[in-house]
Design a protein around this motif. Structure first.
Motif, mmCIF file in Angstrom:
data_model
loop_
_atom_site.group_PDB
_atom_site.id
_atom_site.type_symbol
_atom_site.label_atom_id
_atom_site.label_comp_id
_atom_site.label_asym_id
_atom_site.label_seq_id
_atom_site.Cartn_x
_atom_site.Cartn_y
_atom_site.Cartn_z
ATOM 1 N N ARG A 34 0.832 -1.310 -0.029
ATOM 2 C CA ARG A 34 -0.066 0.212 0.071
ATOM 3 C C ARG A 34 0.873 1.338 0.066
ATOM 4 N NH1 ARG A 34 -3.263 -3.373 2.719
ATOM 5 N NH2 ARG A 34 -5.572 -3.364 2.375
ATOM 6 N N LEU A 35 1.889 1.191 0.689
ATOM 7 C CA LEU A 35 3.076 2.308 0.861
ATOM 8 C C LEU A 35 3.852 2.455 -0.210
ATOM 9 C CD1 LEU A 35 3.400 2.093 4.694
ATOM 10 C CD2 LEU A 35 1.996 3.627 3.422
ATOM 11 N N ALA A 36 4.592 1.439 -0.496
ATOM 12 C CA ALA A 36 5.677 1.340 -1.326
ATOM 13 C C ALA A 36 5.770 0.010 -2.456
ATOM 14 C CB ALA A 36 7.113 1.418 -0.816
ATOM 15 N N PRO A 37 4.866 -0.069 -3.274
ATOM 16 C CA PRO A 37 4.994 -1.309 -4.054
ATOM 17 C C PRO A 37 6.179 -1.381 -4.866
ATOM 18 C CG PRO A 37 3.200 0.300 -4.998
ATOM 19 C CD PRO A 37 3.849 0.930 -3.700
ATOM 20 N N GLY A 47 9.645 -3.712 -16.953
ATOM 21 C CA GLY A 47 8.191 -3.887 -16.805
ATOM 22 C C GLY A 47 7.705 -3.549 -15.587
ATOM 23 N N ASN A 48 6.204 -3.924 -15.265
ATOM 24 C CA ASN A 48 5.702 -3.268 -14.039
ATOM 25 C C ASN A 48 5.383 -4.726 -13.304
ATOM 26 O OD1 ASN A 48 5.564 -0.659 -14.946
ATOM 27 N ND2 ASN A 48 3.632 -0.513 -15.544
ATOM 28 N N PHE A 62 1.308 -6.964 -10.323
ATOM 29 C CA PHE A 62 1.504 -6.003 -11.184
ATOM 30 C C PHE A 62 1.065 -4.663 -10.871
ATOM 31 C CE2 PHE A 62 0.040 -3.731 -15.033
ATOM 32 C CZ PHE A 62 1.148 -4.006 -16.068
ATOM 33 N N LEU A 63 2.089 -3.675 -11.073
ATOM 34 C CA LEU A 63 2.005 -2.355 -10.588
ATOM 35 C C LEU A 63 1.425 -1.238 -11.591
ATOM 36 C CD1 LEU A 63 2.229 -0.179 -8.130
ATOM 37 C CD2 LEU A 63 4.721 0.062 -8.989
ATOM 38 N N ALA A 72 -2.230 -5.109 -8.342
ATOM 39 C CA ALA A 72 -3.005 -6.303 -8.922
ATOM 40 C C ALA A 72 -2.146 -7.636 -8.408
ATOM 41 C CB ALA A 72 -3.065 -6.220 -10.343
ATOM 42 N N ILE A 73 -2.819 -8.310 -7.325
ATOM 43 C CA ILE A 73 -2.033 -9.608 -7.018
ATOM 44 C C ILE A 73 -2.325 -10.711 -7.982
ATOM 45 C CG2 ILE A 73 -1.914 -11.242 -4.993
ATOM 46 C CD1 ILE A 73 -0.977 -8.262 -4.137
ATOM 47 N N LEU A 74 -1.333 -11.141 -8.366
ATOM 48 C CA LEU A 74 -1.406 -12.230 -9.432
ATOM 49 C C LEU A 74 -1.204 -13.662 -8.865
ATOM 50 C CD1 LEU A 74 0.701 -10.445 -12.332
ATOM 51 C CD2 LEU A 74 -1.979 -10.452 -11.995
#
Length: 81
Positions: A34-37, A47-48, A62-63, A72-74
């Protein structure tokens, strides 16, 4: 702050399979995301997609930066501590 969302059914099933202590670790990872992905390990230089490993739990995500500010948690996996 970033929103953290589970992106697919596979990740949901992996989360459901976590033990209670592993789920507590996952919550710690979510707070960091939430703070520093972008502090996760980037899978490719341009990539992201990132991986965040912490206390036996590995999260692949994925950021989506501005304007979405979403993680987005994969995948959520266990690894030997």
């Amino acid at each position: 702050m970033y929103d953290v969302n589970v992106a697919n059914r596979i990740a949901e099933d992996q989360i459901d399979d976590l033990s209670d202590p592993e789920f507590e670790v996952l919550k710690e990872i979510y707070e960091a995301l939430r703070l520093a992905p972008a502090n996760g390990r980037q899978l490719t230089p341009t990539g992201n997609m990132y991986v965040w490993d912490h206390k036996g739990v590995s999260v692949t995500y994925f950021l989506l930066d501005a304007p979405q500010r979403e993680v987005a948690i994969l995948r959520v996996n266990r690894y030997p501590a």
